[in-house]
Design an enzyme around this catalytic site. Sequence first.
Site, mmCIF file in Angstrom:
data_model
loop_
_atom_site.group_PDB
_atom_site.id
_atom_site.type_symbol
_atom_site.label_atom_id
_atom_site.label_comp_id
_atom_site.label_asym_id
_atom_site.label_seq_id
_atom_site.Cartn_x
_atom_site.Cartn_y
_atom_site.Cartn_z
ATOM 1 C CD GLU A 162 108.631 108.860 67.602
ATOM 2 O OE1 GLU A 162 108.068 108.719 68.640
ATOM 3 O OE2 GLU A 162 109.750 108.645 67.459
ATOM 4 C CG ASN A 204 111.170 109.898 61.311
ATOM 5 O OD1 ASN A 204 111.173 109.093 60.268
ATOM 6 N ND2 ASN A 204 111.859 109.955 62.428
ATOM 7 C CG HIS A 240 112.162 101.886 66.168
ATOM 8 N ND1 HIS A 240 113.744 101.459 66.436
ATOM 9 C CD2 HIS A 240 111.993 103.148 66.222
ATOM 10 C CE1 HIS A 240 114.166 102.737 66.358
ATOM 11 N NE2 HIS A 240 113.115 103.897 66.408
ATOM 12 C CD GLU A 269 113.876 106.777 64.575
ATOM 13 O OE1 GLU A 269 113.459 106.314 65.505
ATOM 14 O OE2 GLU A 269 113.515 108.156 64.512
ATOM 15 C CG ASP A 271 115.771 98.987 66.025
ATOM 16 O OD1 ASP A 271 116.249 99.965 66.809
ATOM 17 O OD2 ASP A 271 114.571 99.435 65.724
HETATM 18 O O1 G3I Z 1 123.667 111.023 78.075
HETATM 19 C C1 G3I Z 1 122.931 110.638 79.344
HETATM 20 C C2 G3I Z 1 123.965 110.230 80.453
HETATM 21 O O2 G3I Z 1 124.924 111.200 80.604
HETATM 22 C C3 G3I Z 1 123.000 109.600 81.594
HETATM 23 O O3 G3I Z 1 123.876 109.204 82.474
HETATM 24 C C4 G3I Z 1 122.201 108.767 81.231
HETATM 25 C C5 G3I Z 1 121.098 107.824 82.135
HETATM 26 O O4 G3I Z 1 120.143 109.027 82.394
HETATM 27 O O5 G3I Z 1 121.193 109.302 80.080
HETATM 28 C C6 G3I Z 1 121.842 109.455 78.832
HETATM 29 O O6 G3I Z 1 121.006 110.273 77.969
HETATM 30 C C7 G3I Z 1 120.082 109.196 77.305
HETATM 31 C C8 G3I Z 1 120.226 109.195 75.912
HETATM 32 O O7 G3I Z 1 119.517 108.279 75.234
HETATM 33 C C9 G3I Z 1 121.766 108.960 75.769
HETATM 34 O O8 G3I Z 1 122.103 107.615 75.662
HETATM 35 C C10 G3I Z 1 118.796 109.601 77.673
HETATM 36 O O9 G3I Z 1 118.517 109.455 79.043
HETATM 37 C C11 G3I Z 1 117.772 108.547 76.900
HETATM 38 O O10 G3I Z 1 116.340 109.172 76.989
HETATM 39 C C12 G3I Z 1 118.213 108.632 75.377
HETATM 40 O O11 G3I Z 1 117.355 107.863 74.860
HETATM 41 C C13 G3I Z 1 117.144 108.102 73.364
HETATM 42 C C14 G3I Z 1 115.871 108.275 73.039
HETATM 43 O O12 G3I Z 1 115.657 108.539 71.556
HETATM 44 C C15 G3I Z 1 115.283 109.672 73.572
HETATM 45 O O13 G3I Z 1 115.881 110.816 73.068
HETATM 46 C C16 G3I Z 1 117.820 106.962 72.774
HETATM 47 O O14 G3I Z 1 119.187 106.787 72.607
HETATM 48 C C17 G3I Z 1 117.439 106.875 71.187
HETATM 49 O O15 G3I Z 1 117.959 105.586 70.526
HETATM 50 C C18 G3I Z 1 115.826 107.175 70.760
HETATM 51 O O16 G3I Z 1 115.654 107.020 69.727
HETATM 52 C C19 G3I Z 1 114.353 107.437 69.256
HETATM 53 C C20 G3I Z 1 114.496 108.470 68.165
HETATM 54 O O17 G3I Z 1 115.204 109.515 68.509
HETATM 55 C C21 G3I Z 1 112.755 108.914 67.789
HETATM 56 N N1 G3I Z 1 112.261 107.537 67.453
HETATM 57 C C22 G3I Z 1 112.133 106.691 68.663
HETATM 58 C C23 G3I Z 1 113.680 106.268 68.608
HETATM 59 C C24 G3I Z 1 113.743 104.982 70.092
HETATM 60 O O18 G3I Z 1 112.952 105.930 71.284
#
Ligand code: G3I
Length: 353
Positions: A162, A204, A240, A269, A271
């Site tokens: 991105e 990507n 997405h 990605e 969905d």
């Molecule tokens: O693991 C912690 C947990 O310990 C904590 O309790 C919780 C609440 O704060 O957070 C958890 O971490 C989260 C992580 O996902 C694991 O679930 C992060 O806050 C959260 O920001 C993270 O979100 C991910 C996001 O990317 C940011 O990295 C999403 O799961 C993931 O699906 C999303 O995927 C992105 C791609 O990498 C790039 N393209 C867009 C896509 C959707 O945003």
Amino acid sequence: MKRIGMLLLGSALALSSGCGGDDQLDCRADGADCTLSEAAAQAGVLIGAAFNEKDDPEYLPALIKDFNSVTHEGAMKWGATQPEYGVFNFDKADAMMEFAGANGMTVRGHTLIWEQASLDATPEYVTAITDPEALRTLMADHIRTVVGHYRGRVDAWDVVNEPFETAGSQVYENIFYQLLGPGYIAEAFELAHEADPDATLFLNEALVSNAGAKFDALLALTADLLDQGVPLHGVGLQGHFITGGPNHDELRTNIQKLAALGVVVELTEVDIVLRGTGDEATRLERQRQDYFDLASACVAVDACKRITFWGFTDRHTWIDSFFGPGFAPLPLDENYERKPAYFGVRDGLLSGP
Ligand code: G3I
């Protein structure tokens, strides 16, 4: 040959020799009830899903059944692999690598450089840097260490994720852009290629599957990087679809335009939320058609080599935590049952020549 090419050749040989499942398996035959990975092998593409650790005994068997590629949803991001300066942690990613290796799955590495959405993508000790040379040294060390750790085992990397504004076609001026200039993208690719010359390296991007200014900007950036001789091998078009759906013709045209530059393309990605009006059956049918339109656009162009879903069951989707429940965006429902969307994907995979 880039690793993806070898993997596709392997799957094709397996299918042709009858080793890819039942002998002489033809997913188009009456009564055939192929899995998505069997249909994908017949179509000559890889099919994958985002992987995460789930306390759910049904999760891994369902993943193994329908998919032959995985991308960890978070464990290969900077915030996970180097959470503190100089402290690397590959535990979760290594566990996924072991699972993938044991199940004959390819692995997409996601992602080396991404600073736009959340702290777990890029930690504060990185975004707080003010000295360009300090950031350049840190970026080089990060990429060399992470890609080097998986050299020969990760077949594709999202090197830069991105680079554009989410809603727009302007380059996002993240910390790397601010301190290193727009050349940070080329630098990142050169470092990744040096660390693993056989990995297929991807740019990507989100919201670029349909026609529009953002796709045009991505196409121009890709052409510019290639003109510079940057080792950019592929472009990932994220799938997405949260407010709308894929347009088959526009997506196929986008893939063709990128292919004309000489890169491979992957739909990453993916969905596609339940959308439209009417009862649930009507909306599930709309979603089936959306998934058919997406998968058929990929198999219509040789350069499209893989489709990766961002999850695979409605029981586990990032969309629930980011946008709320009820979007049901994936091919398997909350009980791992095949939705109409599943058959839309399978029919789309088999729609090619
Ligand atoms: O693991 C912690 C947990 O310990 C904590 O309790 C919780 C609440 O704060 O957070 C958890 O971490 C989260 C992580 O996902 C694991 O679930 C992060 O806050 C959260 O920001 C993270 O979100 C991910 C996001 O990317 C940011 O990295 C999403 O799961 C993931 O699906 C999303 O995927 C992105 C791609 O990498 C790039 N393209 C867009 C896509 C959707 O945003």
